[in-house]
Scaffold this active site. Structure first.
Site, mmCIF file in Angstrom:
data_model
loop_
_atom_site.group_PDB
_atom_site.id
_atom_site.type_symbol
_atom_site.label_atom_id
_atom_site.label_comp_id
_atom_site.label_asym_id
_atom_site.label_seq_id
_atom_site.Cartn_x
_atom_site.Cartn_y
_atom_site.Cartn_z
ATOM 1 N N ASP A 11 1.581 36.205 -12.847
ATOM 2 C CA ASP A 11 1.528 36.222 -11.050
ATOM 3 C C ASP A 11 1.254 37.859 -10.908
ATOM 4 O OD1 ASP A 11 2.621 36.619 -8.610
ATOM 5 O OD2 ASP A 11 4.547 36.240 -9.439
ATOM 6 N N GLU A 63 -8.611 62.233 -25.466
ATOM 7 C CA GLU A 63 -8.047 62.275 -25.980
ATOM 8 C C GLU A 63 -9.153 60.072 -27.026
ATOM 9 O OE1 GLU A 63 -4.580 59.407 -25.911
ATOM 10 O OE2 GLU A 63 -4.592 59.954 -23.675
ATOM 11 N N CYS A 95 -2.985 62.605 -23.049
ATOM 12 C CA CYS A 95 -2.776 62.793 -21.494
ATOM 13 C C CYS A 95 -2.840 63.966 -21.361
ATOM 14 C CB CYS A 95 -2.344 61.906 -20.809
ATOM 15 S SG CYS A 95 -2.273 59.835 -21.077
ATOM 16 N N HIS A 209 0.721 62.940 -13.049
ATOM 17 C CA HIS A 209 -0.010 61.481 -14.189
ATOM 18 C C HIS A 209 0.023 60.433 -14.187
ATOM 19 C CE1 HIS A 209 -1.751 60.097 -17.402
ATOM 20 N NE2 HIS A 209 -0.289 59.715 -18.250
HETATM 21 N N1 CAA Z 1 6.863 40.936 -9.125
HETATM 22 C C1 CAA Z 1 6.606 42.029 -8.884
HETATM 23 N N2 CAA Z 1 6.518 43.158 -9.888
HETATM 24 C C2 CAA Z 1 7.183 42.245 -10.742
HETATM 25 C C3 CAA Z 1 6.987 40.855 -10.845
HETATM 26 C C4 CAA Z 1 6.315 40.049 -9.852
HETATM 27 N N3 CAA Z 1 5.999 38.629 -10.417
HETATM 28 N N4 CAA Z 1 6.713 40.341 -12.529
HETATM 29 C C5 CAA Z 1 7.503 42.176 -12.840
HETATM 30 N N5 CAA Z 1 7.482 42.742 -11.953
HETATM 31 C C6 CAA Z 1 7.646 44.274 -12.071
HETATM 32 C C7 CAA Z 1 8.206 44.825 -12.847
HETATM 33 O O1 CAA Z 1 10.249 44.627 -12.775
HETATM 34 C C8 CAA Z 1 9.130 46.264 -13.338
HETATM 35 O O2 CAA Z 1 9.170 46.853 -12.219
HETATM 36 P P1 CAA Z 1 10.194 48.483 -11.915
HETATM 37 O O3 CAA Z 1 9.546 49.110 -13.274
HETATM 38 O O4 CAA Z 1 10.451 48.300 -11.200
HETATM 39 O O5 CAA Z 1 11.357 47.662 -13.192
HETATM 40 C C9 CAA Z 1 7.375 46.200 -13.991
HETATM 41 O O6 CAA Z 1 6.737 45.551 -12.928
HETATM 42 C C10 CAA Z 1 6.259 45.924 -14.739
HETATM 43 O O7 CAA Z 1 6.846 45.399 -15.872
HETATM 44 P P2 CAA Z 1 7.569 45.154 -16.994
HETATM 45 O O8 CAA Z 1 8.173 46.354 -17.236
HETATM 46 O O9 CAA Z 1 8.164 43.776 -17.345
HETATM 47 O O10 CAA Z 1 6.695 45.178 -17.997
HETATM 48 P P3 CAA Z 1 4.798 45.301 -18.496
HETATM 49 O O11 CAA Z 1 5.088 43.665 -18.879
HETATM 50 O O12 CAA Z 1 4.254 45.214 -17.122
HETATM 51 O O13 CAA Z 1 4.443 46.673 -19.322
HETATM 52 C C11 CAA Z 1 4.256 48.619 -19.415
HETATM 53 C C12 CAA Z 1 4.632 48.227 -18.058
HETATM 54 C C13 CAA Z 1 5.205 48.571 -20.641
HETATM 55 C C14 CAA Z 1 4.278 49.785 -18.745
HETATM 56 C C15 CAA Z 1 2.484 48.300 -20.542
HETATM 57 O O14 CAA Z 1 1.808 48.217 -18.561
HETATM 58 C C16 CAA Z 1 2.150 49.659 -21.401
HETATM 59 O O15 CAA Z 1 2.160 49.428 -22.196
HETATM 60 N N6 CAA Z 1 0.973 50.543 -20.678
HETATM 61 C C17 CAA Z 1 0.686 51.669 -21.797
HETATM 62 C C18 CAA Z 1 1.516 52.345 -22.042
HETATM 63 C C19 CAA Z 1 2.114 53.331 -20.319
HETATM 64 O O16 CAA Z 1 1.819 53.220 -19.620
HETATM 65 N N7 CAA Z 1 3.235 54.195 -20.353
HETATM 66 C C20 CAA Z 1 3.585 55.272 -19.178
HETATM 67 C C21 CAA Z 1 4.320 56.417 -19.400
HETATM 68 S S1 CAA Z 1 3.378 56.757 -21.303
HETATM 69 C C22 CAA Z 1 2.545 58.113 -20.406
HETATM 70 O O17 CAA Z 1 2.534 58.567 -19.963
HETATM 71 C C23 CAA Z 1 0.638 58.319 -21.523
HETATM 72 C C24 CAA Z 1 -0.659 56.903 -20.973
HETATM 73 O O18 CAA Z 1 -0.945 57.801 -19.766
HETATM 74 C C25 CAA Z 1 -0.810 56.410 -21.810
#
Ligand code: CAA
Length: 368
Positions: A11, A63, A95, A209
């Site tokens: 979605d 990095e 980062c 960040h």
């Molecule tokens: N409509 C609206 N919102 C929706 C939705 C929909 N149809 N489906 C899901 N969402 C929302 C969820 O409710 C969630 O919102 P909340 O945070 O408010 O609960 C949000 O979308 C994200 O959904 P998920 O929790 O299911 O997570 P995801 O599957 O999108 O994965 C993630 C998120 C695990 C962070 C992934 O993007 C990831 O692994 N990213 C890389 C790691 C990262 O960026 N980490 C950040 C911290 S570490 C850091 O900062 C260092 C760095 O830069 C890497």
């Protein structure tokens, strides 16, 4: 990102609303952390009208280097024509490498009257069709520091470190290993630690960040709870946080450069919508940097008399609007290394990789 979501049977609201991202940037086939760093470095020296021989310290935070030993900074040093009486090195700490570069430069400036050039340059690339894919980004931010700052007077307020495995890159793997949910928890813990027991103005412009804007909103809620004083969270976010999320929501996560892009976004958004002095809108800038592994820093940026004049150059919406739009098939071809691109797509002043000969990399600048 809506196109990518459709291609991945997700979605689109999950990316657009759930992560808060609208677009992501990917590098051209001849761009890398060196070329982007050199392009950004050249631009900041030109905009500030500072000759490369006045730079006595050059640090690249990255990095995603192009070599396991030779620093990215050595390429940039040569490409920008910076004098040989200069300290030149990379900082690697996920980062936060760019921000550690900035604070190392602030320390260095105490005993030096030349300029320090710090460039954060990264390409975030995850395995395709994973949940992290829509957070990818590519870009560089160059920061010129001196004892007479024109844009912001920076100082460190707090720092935090802890040994965690939230996001890391084993040498034998092509892509990062990510404990996604845990990485968010580590980020939020670092926010808590940095903002507790320090005084931050609630009327600051906040930049974090930004791996994706939604995480930053979660973080800012914690910060508002710590600060107290704020009655309407949404209204406060709209005024003091949203400006920093505009450019990151159009570029994605650019790792070391992400915080500094968020800062540029504050200035860019202000000047797009207002002719007024930014000092009338905010008390200062409050900057939170995070690097997995993990390390975090909280900085304050005080405005100067010249902030509004100099920060006008950071209104970059036209630059973002003018990027080449890739269809999902083109993006996938780019990832597979089968996307054909000619040199003429690079705007004048953009560095790109010309060739690799005997394992040596050669770069040129478009238009020269
Ligand atoms: N409509 C609206 N919102 C929706 C939705 C929909 N149809 N489906 C899901 N969402 C929302 C969820 O409710 C969630 O919102 P909340 O945070 O408010 O609960 C949000 O979308 C994200 O959904 P998920 O929790 O299911 O997570 P995801 O599957 O999108 O994965 C993630 C998120 C695990 C962070 C992934 O993007 C990831 O692994 N990213 C890389 C790691 C990262 O960026 N980490 C950040 C911290 S570490 C850091 O900062 C260092 C760095 O830069 C890497």
């Amino acid at each position: 990102l809506a196109d990518l979501a459709n291609a991945r049977n997700v979605d689109p609201k999950k990316y657009l609303v759930g992560l808060g991202l609208r677009q992501i940037s990917v590098p051209g086939p001849r761009e890398d952390s060196v070329s982007m760093a050199a392009t950004a470095g050249r631009k900041v020296l030109q905009q500030a009208d500072v000759s490369p021989d006045k730079v006595g310290l050059l640090i690249v935070g990255t990095e995603t280097p192009v070599d396991k030993s030779k620093p990215v900074a050595t390429h940039v040093h040569d490409l920008l024509g910076i004098s040989s009486t200069c300290r030149v090195y990379d900082i690697v700490h996920a980062c936060i490498g760019g921000t550690y570069g900035v604070t190392a430069a602030l320390d260095w400036l105490r005993g030096n009257d030349r300029y320090a050039l710090v460039i954060a340059s990264d390409i975030a690339s995850y395995e395709m069709e994973t949940v992290a894919e829509p957070t990818q980004g590519a870009g560089a931010v160059a920061i010129l520091l001196s004892n007479e700052p024109r844009l912001l007077q920076l100082r460190e307020i707090n720092a935090f470190s802890s040994h965690v495995y939230d996001f890391w890159k084993p040498l034998d793997l092509e892509y990062p290993v990510v404990d996604g949910v845990y990485s968010g928890q580590c980020y939020l813990e670092a926010v808590q630690q940095c903002f507790s027991y320090v005084k931050v103005s609630p009327n600051a412009a906040f930049a974090y960040h930004t791996p994706f804007p939604k995480l930053v909103r979660h973080a800012h809620r914690e910060v508002v709870n710590i600060m107290g004083e704020i009655e309407d969270f949404e209204q406060h976010c709209e005024r003091c946080l949203a400006p920093s999320l505009e450019y990151p929501s159009r570029i994605g996560n650019i790792y070391t450069a992400s915080l500094w892009l968020a800062l540029a976004s504050i200035f860019g958004v202000h000047h797009k919508h207002s002719t007024g002095d930014i000092r009338d809108a905010f008390d200062c800038c409050c900057l939170f940097s995070y690097g997995s592994g993990c390390g975090a820093q909280l900085l304050e940026g005080a405005f100067t008399e010249q902030t509004s004049d100099w920060s006008r150059q950071l209104e970059m919406s036209a630059v973002l609007d003018n990027r080449r739009v890739l269809r999902v098939e083109q993006y996938e071809a780019l990832r597979a290394g089968t996307y054909a691109q000619t040199d003429d797509v690079y705007a004048p002043g953009t560095y790109f990789l010309k060739e690799i000969k005997e394992h040596k990399r050669y770069y040129v600048c478009s238009g020269e």
